[in-house]
Design a protein around this motif. Structure first.
Motif, PDB file in Angstrom:
ATOM      1  N   LEU A 369       0.856  -1.117   0.028  1.00 42.15           N
ATOM      2  CA  LEU A 369      -0.083   0.027  -0.144  1.00 42.15           C
ATOM      3  C   LEU A 369       0.903   1.378  -0.025  1.00 42.15           C
ATOM      4  N   SER A 370       2.028   1.153   0.624  1.00 40.19           N
ATOM      5  CA  SER A 370       2.859   2.246   0.799  1.00 40.19           C
ATOM      6  C   SER A 370       3.494   2.631  -0.631  1.00 40.19           C
ATOM      7  N   ARG A 371       3.931   1.585  -1.420  1.00 42.12           N
ATOM      8  CA  ARG A 371       4.299   1.671  -2.632  1.00 42.12           C
ATOM      9  C   ARG A 371       3.300   2.424  -3.734  1.00 42.12           C
ATOM     10  N   ALA A 372       2.104   1.703  -3.519  1.00 40.49           N
ATOM     11  CA  ALA A 372       1.046   2.131  -4.418  1.00 40.49           C
ATOM     12  C   ALA A 372       0.715   3.780  -3.997  1.00 40.49           C
ATOM     13  N   TYR A 373       0.941   4.062  -2.704  1.00 39.08           N
ATOM     14  CA  TYR A 373       0.591   5.574  -2.353  1.00 39.08           C
ATOM     15  C   TYR A 373       1.527   6.451  -3.116  1.00 39.08           C
ATOM     16  N   ASP A 374       2.798   6.029  -3.059  1.00 33.20           N
ATOM     17  CA  ASP A 374       4.246   6.817  -3.770  1.00 33.20           C
ATOM     18  C   ASP A 374       3.984   6.767  -5.177  1.00 33.20           C
ATOM     19  N   GLY A 404      -6.601   2.850  -7.879  1.00 30.47           N
ATOM     20  CA  GLY A 404      -7.931   1.949  -7.593  1.00 30.47           C
ATOM     21  C   GLY A 404      -7.556   1.168  -6.491  1.00 30.47           C
ATOM     22  N   MET A 405      -6.252   0.603  -6.241  1.00 30.08           N
ATOM     23  CA  MET A 405      -6.149  -0.234  -4.887  1.00 30.08           C
ATOM     24  C   MET A 405      -6.178   0.714  -3.425  1.00 30.08           C
ATOM     25  N   LEU A 406      -5.670   1.933  -3.678  1.00 33.83           N
ATOM     26  CA  LEU A 406      -5.737   2.970  -2.510  1.00 33.83           C
ATOM     27  C   LEU A 406      -7.068   3.230  -1.991  1.00 33.83           C
ATOM     28  N   LEU A 459     -18.359   7.147   2.783  1.00 35.44           N
ATOM     29  CA  LEU A 459     -17.657   6.983   1.494  1.00 35.44           C
ATOM     30  C   LEU A 459     -17.714   8.179   0.422  1.00 35.44           C
ATOM     31  N   THR A 460     -18.620   9.024   0.888  1.00 34.40           N
ATOM     32  CA  THR A 460     -18.890  10.187  -0.180  1.00 34.40           C
ATOM     33  C   THR A 460     -17.852  11.027  -0.342  1.00 34.40           C
ATOM     34  N   THR A 461     -17.001  11.299   0.690  1.00 28.12           N
ATOM     35  CA  THR A 461     -15.841  12.161   0.348  1.00 28.12           C
ATOM     36  C   THR A 461     -14.757  11.430  -0.634  1.00 28.12           C
ATOM     37  N   ILE A 462     -14.684  10.181  -0.334  1.00 27.88           N
ATOM     38  CA  ILE A 462     -13.777   9.483  -0.965  1.00 27.88           C
ATOM     39  C   ILE A 462     -14.104   9.286  -2.568  1.00 27.88           C
ATOM     40  N   VAL A 463     -15.354   9.173  -2.496  1.00 29.62           N
ATOM     41  CA  VAL A 463     -15.886   9.176  -4.041  1.00 29.62           C
ATOM     42  C   VAL A 463     -15.751  10.383  -4.689  1.00 29.62           C
ATOM     43  N   GLU A 464     -16.007  11.381  -4.096  1.00 31.21           N
ATOM     44  CA  GLU A 464     -15.862  12.945  -4.807  1.00 31.21           C
ATOM     45  C   GLU A 464     -14.474  13.226  -4.887  1.00 31.21           C
ATOM     46  N   ARG A 465     -13.441  12.949  -4.126  1.00 28.16           N
ATOM     47  CA  ARG A 465     -12.062  13.429  -4.148  1.00 28.16           C
ATOM     48  C   ARG A 465     -11.247  12.680  -4.845  1.00 28.16           C
ATOM     49  N   ASN A 466     -11.362  11.381  -4.868  1.00 29.99           N
ATOM     50  CA  ASN A 466     -10.391  10.223  -5.141  1.00 29.99           C
ATOM     51  C   ASN A 466     -10.923   9.455  -6.226  1.00 29.99           C
ATOM     52  N   ILE A 467     -12.163   9.217  -6.585  1.00 30.81           N
ATOM     53  CA  ILE A 467     -12.750   8.498  -7.840  1.00 30.81           C
ATOM     54  C   ILE A 467     -13.113   9.397  -8.746  1.00 30.81           C
ATOM     55  N   GLY A 469     -13.020  12.504  -8.619  1.00 27.31           N
ATOM     56  CA  GLY A 469     -12.124  13.729  -8.795  1.00 27.31           C
ATOM     57  C   GLY A 469     -10.886  13.315  -8.808  1.00 27.31           C
ATOM     58  N   THR A 470      -9.902  14.393  -8.908  1.00 32.98           N
ATOM     59  CA  THR A 470      -8.426  14.181  -9.034  1.00 32.98           C
ATOM     60  C   THR A 470      -7.563  14.661  -8.006  1.00 32.98           C
ATOM     61  N   GLU A 471      -8.126  14.748  -6.667  1.00 34.07           N
ATOM     62  CA  GLU A 471      -7.367  15.466  -5.655  1.00 34.07           C
ATOM     63  C   GLU A 471      -6.431  14.218  -5.064  1.00 34.07           C
ATOM     64  N   ALA A 472      -5.350  14.626  -4.347  1.00 37.67           N
ATOM     65  CA  ALA A 472      -4.243  14.016  -3.940  1.00 37.67           C
ATOM     66  C   ALA A 472      -4.951  12.913  -2.622  1.00 37.67           C
ATOM     67  N   VAL A 473      -4.355  11.793  -2.692  1.00 42.26           N
ATOM     68  CA  VAL A 473      -4.929  10.872  -1.623  1.00 42.26           C
ATOM     69  C   VAL A 473      -4.416  11.316  -0.334  1.00 42.26           C
ATOM     70  N   ASP A 474      -5.622  11.886   0.621  1.00 40.68           N
ATOM     71  CA  ASP A 474      -5.337  12.272   1.990  1.00 40.68           C
ATOM     72  C   ASP A 474      -5.757  11.107   2.946  1.00 40.68           C
ATOM     73  N   TRP A 475      -4.822  10.493   3.438  1.00 39.51           N
ATOM     74  CA  TRP A 475      -5.400   9.283   4.135  1.00 39.51           C
ATOM     75  C   TRP A 475      -4.911   9.327   5.644  1.00 39.51           C
TER      76      TRP A 475
END
Length: 523
Positions: A369-374, A404-406, A459-467, A469-475
């Motif tokens: 998961l760390s590698r996928a994030y980077d 997708g995995m993130l 899950l709404t925020t994840i959908v709008e930002r990261n699916i 949308g194109t925002e950076a993953v903030d986990w």
């Protein structure tokens, strides 16, 4: 390609108590669903012939014979006819599959005949596209199935060598527009060759194929077949070549993974499946593999590993990934490019199952998961996952897998936190499958999945930002709730368990698999 290879090296290759060697793995970046557009050419109206080619295409049922000669086994002779209406005047073959092009050049010596058996003159427009001078109903041609140099094609396109190979009807028989095409197919094979498939056998080496696009045949002399003991279906393992693992070990492993998914999804998507394992037909480096899950067939093309423990470990990874696809997307009636979901979520679910059965450690999962994030963080051009799936084979394959995995991981954390560990993405996968398996009507995959995710407020925020949308993953917030934290050094991220997680964090860590090794070992 460098980023894609980087994903392939880390997402599916964590090892458990195995010797450390330099690895050059390859994840199955394609599956049956990954056939892109048919590419009947992007040509403007500068050619009356090509316009006519498109306009006259009709869907047909087919009768065909595929003949393979022992003296030249890599070249198949194919003859057949359209059973119902004439084809019009075009004869078209698959030109591209995902990132492999130039497929049409394999077809040569095309001959056509009309309903009365009289020859019809034919003109080649381009490689793989032919135009007849009149209506025709039957055809004859040769197709060179020498394995392509691009090694990844071996899992997705037909090929033959001296001792056998794989026949995938979709790139072997003529293409037509419209819905699925059925066929009655007969094989004429060299002495000692056998043919194995999940298609319905009607006579010796004759098969009734319900859907040409999903049909796979394993042919040759070097093949062994084993029954898999699955709970709800009849499955077979078809294997050729020598491996460090035994046929019985591979069979037991495949049955175990299959039963894991039957438990997750609550049923089997079909009554019969076939898993074919083959070596690459061309020399490749140690550790490479490609796979294709098409209809009820899984094809794994691979080289072996230096040690048996690694060979078994890698086989488990291959099976975890590909068997999932029998349920999603193959077992649901969803359409469109929602690759980000069925590839990204399977990668994450595969990791969780690997931890659950002690094939990989919890730290291995965190490292992946760390590698996928980077990888996602370093992408210079970010698209929404919806757009990335549409553009998958034009430069966005890396994003589909890594991001997708993130997203799957973030969704799992959010569901677990909100439900206090009572609900996870496993429940979402089961709900999706049970609600959209046939005979449920066809629906757009993106609409269905996004609707399912949005039905959970967490899950709404994840959908709008990261699916969408194109925002950076903030986990960071979700990581903290699960007792996880990150450490950054030299532009790399390390995901790890917090030094002193509290009670609720420990509970979520346990749901993610942190203490699974203790449960399995009895500690």
């Amino acid at each position: 390609m460098i980023l894609i290879r980087l994903i392939k090296s880390f997402i599916l290759n964590a090892s458990l108590n195995t010797p450390k060697v330099q690895k050059n793995y390859s994840i199955p970046v394609l599956s049956p669903m990954s056939k892109t557009f048919r590419s009947f050419l992007i040509v403007f109206a500068t050619s009356v012939l090509i316009l006519q080619l498109f306009n006259n295409s009709k869907g047909q049922d087919i009768e065909a014979k595929i003949a393979i000669d022992a003296n030249s086994p890599s070249v198949a002779r194919v003859e057949g006819r359209y059973v119902n209406d004439p084809a019009g005047r075009n004869l078209s073959f698959l030109l591209n599959y995902a990132d492999t092009g130039g497929i049409g050049k394999r077809v040569s010596d095309v001959r056509l005949a009309d309903r009365d058996g009289k020859p019809v003159n034919v003109q080649r427009l381009i490689e793989g596209e032919f135009l007849a001078k009149g209506d025709f109903i039957s055809w004859w041609y040769q197709i060179d199935l020498t394995p392509l140099e691009h090694f990844s094609a071996a899992a997705h396109l037909s090929w033959l060598t001296n001792d056998g190979g794989i026949v995938m009807l979709d790139d072997l028989l003529p293409q037509t527009s419209g819905g699925k095409r059925s066929a009655m197919v007969t094989f004429e094979l060299p002495a000692g060759w056998m043919v194995t498939t999940t298609e319905r056998k009607t006579a010796t080496k004759m098969f009734n194929v319900a859907n040409i696009e999903k049909a796979v045949f394993y042919v040759g002399s070097d093949r062994r077949e084993k029954d898999l003991q699955a709970d709800r279906s009849h499955n077979k393992l078809n294997i050729s070549g020598e491996w460090l693992f035994t046929d019985d070990e591979a069979t037991a492993m495949a049955a175990s993974v299959f039963n894991e998914y039957e438990q997750i999804f609550g049923s089997s998507p079909s009554n019969e499946f076939m898993i074919g394992i083959r070596r690459f037909p061309n020399p490749v480096s140690v550790g490479n593999w490609e796979a294709d899950t098409r209809g009820n067939n899984i094809t794994i093309i691979s080289s072996d590993m230096p040690f048996k423990t690694q060979s078994l470990q890698r086989l488990h990874e291959q099976l975890r990934h590909e068997i999932f696809h029998l349920w999603i997307p193959n077992g649901v009636n969803l359409t469109g490019n929602y690759d980000w979901f069925y590839e990204g979520f399977v990668l994450y679910q595969s990791l969780k199952i690997g931890v659950a059965v002690n094939r990989i450690s919890f730290d291995d999962m965190l490292d992946t998961l760390s590698r996928a994030y980077d990888i996602d963080r370093m992408l210079s051009q970010k698209l929404s996952l919806i757009d990335a799936s549409k553009n998958r084979w034009n430069g966005s394959n890396t994003q589909v897998y890594a991001r997708g995995m993130l997203v799957a991981f973030l969704c799992d954390l959010a569901l677990l936190e909100k439900s206090k560990g009572k609900r996870s993405i496993t429940d979402l996968l089961r709900e999706l499958y049970q609600s959209h398996r046939p005979p449920n009507p066809a629906q757009d995959g993106n609409n269905v999945v996004l609707g399912l995710l949005r039905s959970h407020s967490e899950l709404t925020t994840i959908v709008e930002r990261n699916i969408t949308g194109t925002e950076a993953v903030d986990w960071n917030t979700l990581l903290k709730s699960a007792g996880l934290e990150t450490v950054s050094s030299d532009q790399t991220t390390k995901l790890k368990v917090a030094s002193k997680p509290n009670g609720s964090q420990k509970d979520l860590l346990d749901k993610l698999g942190y203490n699974n090794w203790r449960k399995k070992s009895g500690n």
